[in-house]
Motif scaffolding. Structure first.
Motif, PDB file in Angstrom:
ATOM      1  N   ARG A  97       0.841  -1.208   0.000  1.00  0.00           N
ATOM      2  CA  ARG A  97       0.000   0.000   0.000  1.00  0.00           C
ATOM      3  C   ARG A  97       0.873   1.255   0.000  1.00  0.00           C
ATOM      4  O   ARG A  97       0.653   2.170  -0.789  1.00  0.00           O
ATOM      5  N   ALA A  98       1.846   1.289   0.890  1.00  0.00           N
ATOM      6  CA  ALA A  98       2.737   2.449   0.969  1.00  0.00           C
ATOM      7  C   ALA A  98       3.493   2.657  -0.343  1.00  0.00           C
ATOM      8  O   ALA A  98       3.679   3.795  -0.788  1.00  0.00           O
ATOM      9  N   THR A  99       3.899   1.563  -0.966  1.00  0.00           N
ATOM     10  CA  THR A  99       4.608   1.650  -2.243  1.00  0.00           C
ATOM     11  C   THR A  99       3.704   2.213  -3.333  1.00  0.00           C
ATOM     12  O   THR A  99       4.120   3.096  -4.094  1.00  0.00           O
ATOM     13  N   ALA A 100       2.484   1.734  -3.425  1.00  0.00           N
ATOM     14  CA  ALA A 100       1.549   2.231  -4.440  1.00  0.00           C
ATOM     15  C   ALA A 100       1.316   3.725  -4.280  1.00  0.00           C
ATOM     16  O   ALA A 100       1.342   4.483  -5.262  1.00  0.00           O
ATOM     17  N   ILE A 101       1.113   4.158  -3.051  1.00  0.00           N
ATOM     18  CA  ILE A 101       0.865   5.581  -2.792  1.00  0.00           C
ATOM     19  C   ILE A 101       2.096   6.408  -3.126  1.00  0.00           C
ATOM     20  O   ILE A 101       2.000   7.472  -3.744  1.00  0.00           O
ATOM     21  N   ARG A 102       3.265   5.929  -2.768  1.00  0.00           N
ATOM     22  CA  ARG A 102       4.511   6.653  -3.072  1.00  0.00           C
ATOM     23  C   ARG A 102       4.756   6.724  -4.576  1.00  0.00           C
ATOM     24  O   ARG A 102       5.169   7.759  -5.112  1.00  0.00           O
ATOM     25  N   LEU A 103       4.522   5.625  -5.285  1.00  0.00           N
ATOM     26  CA  LEU A 103       4.756   5.610  -6.730  1.00  0.00           C
ATOM     27  C   LEU A 103       3.826   6.552  -7.487  1.00  0.00           C
ATOM     28  O   LEU A 103       4.131   6.959  -8.609  1.00  0.00           O
ATOM     29  N   ALA A 104       2.719   6.923  -6.866  1.00  0.00           N
ATOM     30  CA  ALA A 104       1.794   7.868  -7.500  1.00  0.00           C
ATOM     31  C   ALA A 104       2.465   9.222  -7.752  1.00  0.00           C
ATOM     32  O   ALA A 104       1.986  10.001  -8.569  1.00  0.00           O
ATOM     33  N   GLN A 105       3.568   9.475  -7.100  1.00  0.00           N
ATOM     34  CA  GLN A 105       4.318  10.713  -7.325  1.00  0.00           C
ATOM     35  C   GLN A 105       5.169  10.634  -8.594  1.00  0.00           C
ATOM     36  O   GLN A 105       5.499  11.661  -9.174  1.00  0.00           O
ATOM     37  N   ASP A 106       5.530   9.422  -9.002  1.00  0.00           N
ATOM     38  CA  ASP A 106       6.458   9.232 -10.115  1.00  0.00           C
ATOM     39  C   ASP A 106       5.829   8.611 -11.351  1.00  0.00           C
ATOM     40  O   ASP A 106       6.417   8.651 -12.422  1.00  0.00           O
TER      41      ASP A 106
END
Length: 87
Positions: free
Chosen positions: A19-28
């Protein structure tokens, strides 16, 4: 269809590191495909991805099922036309 968006697939995206990875990748990435078994928590994670400005596609699938990975690839390519990262 939103073809040619920089797209990442994240499995286990409903909770924890996924979940944290998906949310973070939304920036890139412009599009995030979130895959997990728990529909309610997955939909919540997809909402957070959208809040970060990325397009989200939530797929409620169990990747232990042999056909599930094919569905992820097919739906991602149908929706976004490419896959740039898989986590």
């Amino acid at each position: 269809m939103k073809h040619n968006l920089k797209t990442a697939i994240v499995t286990g995206a409903s909770r924890g590191i996924g979940r944290a990875t998906a949310i973070r990748l939304a920036q890139d990435f412009q599009a995030i495909v979130l895959v997990a078994r728990d529909a309610e928590t997955l939909d919540s994670a997809a909402s957070e991805v959208r809040a970060k400005g990325a397009t989200a596609l939530a797929l409620h699938l169990d990747l232990r099922e042999p056909s599930a990975s094919d569905i992820v690839i097919e739906r991602t390519l149908d929706q976004f036309g490419r896959i740039d990262a898989l986590v």
